[in-house]
Design an enzyme around this catalytic site. Structure first.
Site, PDB file in Angstrom:
ATOM      1  N   ASP A 181     110.562  31.843  79.817  1.00 13.07           N
ATOM      2  CA  ASP A 181     109.297  31.643  80.521  1.00 13.07           C
ATOM      3  C   ASP A 181     108.196  32.543  79.968  1.00 13.07           C
ATOM      4  O   ASP A 181     107.063  32.505  80.455  1.00 13.07           O
ATOM      5  CB  ASP A 181     109.479  31.894  82.025  1.00 13.07           C
ATOM      6  CG  ASP A 181     108.903  30.772  82.868  1.00 13.07           C
ATOM      7  OD1 ASP A 181     108.747  29.650  82.341  1.00 13.07           O
ATOM      8  OD2 ASP A 181     108.604  31.000  84.057  1.00 13.07           O
ATOM      9  N   ASP A 366     116.539  32.075  95.708  1.00 10.68           N
ATOM     10  CA  ASP A 366     117.998  32.005  95.767  1.00 10.68           C
ATOM     11  C   ASP A 366     118.493  31.754  97.187  1.00 10.68           C
ATOM     12  O   ASP A 366     119.223  30.795  97.454  1.00 10.68           O
ATOM     13  CB  ASP A 366     118.615  33.273  95.176  1.00 10.68           C
ATOM     14  CG  ASP A 366     117.859  34.537  95.555  1.00 10.68           C
ATOM     15  OD1 ASP A 366     117.075  34.503  96.534  1.00 10.68           O
ATOM     16  OD2 ASP A 366     118.043  35.568  94.880  1.00 10.68           O
TER      17      ASP A 366
END
Length: 800
Positions: A181, A366
């Site tokens: 990224d 998450d």
């Protein structure tokens, strides 16, 4: 601890809970005189204490101890609610209610924590077929390994990528992806030409690593939704083609599950190096349970966090993360509420696709993802064996960045996706998720607990309306029972009062983050936690100022309290109580001052302790033969195969290890066939700078012959200590080093389940004085460092 959840066990817990509610409501609200309350409190506490000693690991005993300690707390809360809250004025009532709500918050977390940890389970890994011999190998699921990265060092990514290619799993069923990224089109075309140039250079380096290792490199156009967006981009784009000439972009072809994408996805932060048996120990869970969406494993850190490093408690007391991964997560697992922790976990692609991939509405993607999949009725599991080795933040500043993200993300979940109102979750899962998210409001409660005694000592506002006898009758049994239960449940994973220290040091910096998330729950932004930071010298953290202010206020409160003692008749009891309370706060602040004095950290490759036999070839490295397995022949020494000249081979003990080198002990008792004089003639100071070979074997039966250079030589009694650096440079040699150092999960003995069976037996007083001693030493180091800074500046000023 249980390894399987049985319906009878679950019914026992449900029945116990119902009975406790009846007893608590009846007995908790019963009126007793102070004398009888004291007797009952003392009797129940001693009963729980004896139960701890007599039934330390029995499930019935565990529930009994929880019931007794919980009853003491409920009696206190009922007393606190019905007796101590009175209206005597607007300001006084405001702070009185504020303290009451903070206590109620803590008590609610306490009871939910009991529920979560009522019956933790430890699972065994299901057996997989032998990859070389079993015909069932074709039935193993395909696995994609995702290594998301943003701005971490390329070498860190490379180490994790190499280790990922070495896992014990059929190679035709395994694909590794570097998800960059930091190399997006947006980053490569940044208006800041310097940033764009660095992004292009880093992206080129990562592509070269992918090409060298024959793995995949993937990126995207824009940095949207941070880590969740990065993962989701590749979740739908599995096959990537590498263009040798165009380093700006990688073209990815959308491939769904029925077209060849990995059925399972192993997600690894780029500093989380997997052991070679990771998949061997985890994939079987998904074969056993078709509805399993997640298998989480512990995050095991090789380096100390800033609190451990600056207070020098690393390895002397359990690390902070050990309580979560060693005690709390097995408790969540019993209730089918073990959640995704961002890394070191395997997820089933099929179910991820059902919910649109990794969730991105919060910055704790998450836990949010796990919440959504649990609500769909799918299962999770937790394997309490560390299978990765990673890095925790090195500086206090980075530590706060990480914890602020966690706090804001979990508060986002609490506000935007409150577990209580999530359809599809069981009642037990709702409680577990509610507890996990609600816990992160602790920064507010800790701030209230710090200022409350100051309110009376400075301003004379009585915000806790109870006499000394009432405190002894209700508050003391509650606190004693709570600490007894905490030490019973978590004593092997957390020393007494260290939870208070960690919460105190975070609280005042989390306050702005918490308030911001409450006011604007959709505004928090994901911030990457810096890793592998080197500190060239000691320095004072720029975050230290609040702790100096807190210490000044707490010490000044003694003076204010003494003045009130002398001038206000009848206020003695309240002043004494607040003085004691304030003393506890000061002990915490002293430790905080030690933490904000950052100690230097030059080592990038952290070492960990081990204890295993190796054989050193001290003279002729060329005569040692590398073997990838153990053979039966005459040239075997301590189980290690060697072609050698006996006069140059010395049995030794490997006592610490890192990716850069090792510490080795040579003891005469290990070399009885060689005279002591002969050893000393071979192993002497002249060895420094010379090259040797270390022959070793891991627990899988693989043998290694690793070239090293001796950098240090010293004597410790009759033992010779060598400090050595690995000298391997080729790809094969570096791979061998990574496999040996990080590939063997059984080597992490100080975090293993066996080590956890050795309970940390520290009582309240020992625990308190341990924290006090740690705080005083830390504060002394802080003040000495600040004095040296001032002295140096004065000298420079005089010189100019």
């Amino acid at each position: 601890m249980n390894k399987k959840i049985s319906f009878s066990h679950l019914n026992l817990l449900q029945t116990t809970t119902i009975l406790l509610l009846i007893i608590y409501l009846g007995g908790g609200s019963a009126f007793l005189s102070l004398n009888y309350q004291m007797l009952m409190g003392a009797f129940l506490f001693m009963t729980a204490y004896l139960a701890v000693k007599l039934t330390p690991y029995h499930q019935i005993g565990r529930l009994f101890i929880m019931a007794v300690c919980g009853f003491l707390t409920f009696r206190y809360w009922f007393f606190r609610t019905t007796v101590t809250i009175t209206f005597t004025g607007g300001v006084e009532f405001f702070f009185s209610i504020l303290l009451y709500l903070a206590e109620t918050y803590g008590i609610l977390i306490y009871f939910m924590g009991m529920f979560v940890n009522s019956s933790p389970i430890l699972r065994d890994s299901p057996k997989l077929p032998s990859f070389e011999l079993d015909s069932k190998i074709d039935k193993l699921p395909t696995v994609d390994i995702y290594i998301p990265t943003y701005n971490e060092p390329e070498e860190m990514v490379k180490i994790t990528a190499i280790a990922s290619t070495q896992l014990f799993y059929p190679k035709d069923k395994l694909n590794v992806y570097i998800l960059d990224d930091g190399g997006t089109v947006q980053k490569l075309n940044d208006p800041d030409t310097e940033k764009a140039s660095k992004a292009r250079e880093r992206a080129w380096c990562l592509k070269q690593i992918a090409k060298e290792l024959s793995i995949n490199y993937a990126t995207r156009d824009k940095n949207v939704s941070a880590k969740a967006g990065n993962l989701n981009e590749s979740l739908m784009s599995c096959e990537c083609t590498f263009d040798e000439d165009a380093f700006d972009r990688i073209s990815c072809i959308n491939k769904h599950l029925d077209q060849g994408c990995g059925e399972l996805i192993l997600i690894l932060d780029c500093d989380h190096v997997p052991a070679r048996d990771f998949l061997y120990r985890t994939v079987g869970f998904f074969i056993e349970d078709p509805k399993l969406f997640l298998l989480q494993t512990p995050h095991f850190f090789i380096n100390p966090d800033p609190v451990e490093k600056n207070l020098e408690t690393f390895r002397k007391s359990p690390s902070e993360n050990e309580m979560f991964y060693g005690a709390i997560h097995p408790g969540l697992d019993f209730w089918n509420a073990s959640f995704f922790c961002g890394s070191a976990a395997i997820l089933r692609r099929k179910y991820l696709l059902e919910v649109g991939g990794i969730a991105g509405d919060t910055i704790t993607e998450d836990a949010e993802t796990a919440l959504g999949l649990h609500a769909k009725g799918y299962n999770s599991a937790y394997l309490a064996k560390p299978l990765i080795i990673g890095l925790t933040p090195e500086t206090f500043d980075d530590f706060i960045v990480q914890r602020s993200r966690w706090a804001q993300g979990m508060i986002q979940i609490f506000l935007l996706k409150n577990p209580i109102f999530q359809k599809g979750l069981t009642v037990f899962q709702k409680i577990c998720y509610f507890n996990s998210s609600f816990f992160w409001f602790f920064g507010i409660a800790r701030a209230v607990f710090f200022i409350s005694p100051l309110i009376l000592l400075f301003f004379g506002l009585k915000i806790y309306n109870a006499s000394l006898l009432q405190v002894l009758a209700f508050a003391v049994p509650h606190l004693a029972g709570a600490y007894l239960l905490s030490n019973y449940l978590f004593g092997r994973y957390r020393h007494p009062f260290f939870s208070e220290l960690y919460e105190t040091i975070q609280s005042f910096y989390l306050l702005p983050a918490i308030i911001s998330a409450i006011l604007k729950p959709r505004s928090p932004v994901f911030k990457v936690t810096p890793k592998s930071v080197s500190l060239e010298k000691d320095f004072l953290s720029h975050l230290a100022t609040p702790f100096y202010i807190m210490l000044f206020l707490a010490i000044s409160a003694y003076i204010a309290g003494g003045y009130r003692w002398l001038t206000i008749p009848g206020a003695g009891e309240s002043i004494v109580l607040c003085m004691v309370w304030n003393t506890f706060n000061i002990v915490m602040v002293l430790s905080c001052l030690g933490v904000v004095w950052e100690k230097h950290q030059m080592r990038k490759m952290h070492r960990y302790a081990t204890d295993e036999k190796v054989v050193l070839d001290l003279q002729n490295a060329a005569t040692t033969h590398y073997s990838n397995s153990i053979h039966n022949n005459d040239n075997i020494k301590d189980g290690i195969t060697i072609e050698r000249n006996n006069n140059s081979m010395v049995s030794s003990t490997l006592f610490d290890l890192s990716l850069s080198g090792a510490g080795i002990k040579i003891d005469n008792s290990l070399n009885q066939a060689i005279s002591e004089s002969r050893i000393k003639s071979i192993v002497n100071e002249e060895m420094v700078g010379k090259h040797i070979i270390m022959n070793a074997k891991d627990s899988y039966g693989d043998s290694y012959s690793l070239p090293m250079e001796v950098k240090q030589h010293r004597h410790k009694g009759d033992t010779i200590i060598l400090g050595c650096l690995f000298t391997g440079k080729s790809r094969e040699e570096i791979t061998d080093i990574i496999n040996f150092v990080y590939g063997d999960s059984s080597r992490w003995k100080f975090f293993s389940q066996n080590q956890k069976q050795k309970r940390v037996e520290i009582d309240y007083f020992t625990g308190f004085f341990t924290v006090l001693k740690t705080g005083l030493l830390g504060t002394f180091t802080n003040f000495r460092g600040v004095w040296s800074i001032i002295a140096n500046r004065v000298k420079k000023g005089l010189a100019n």
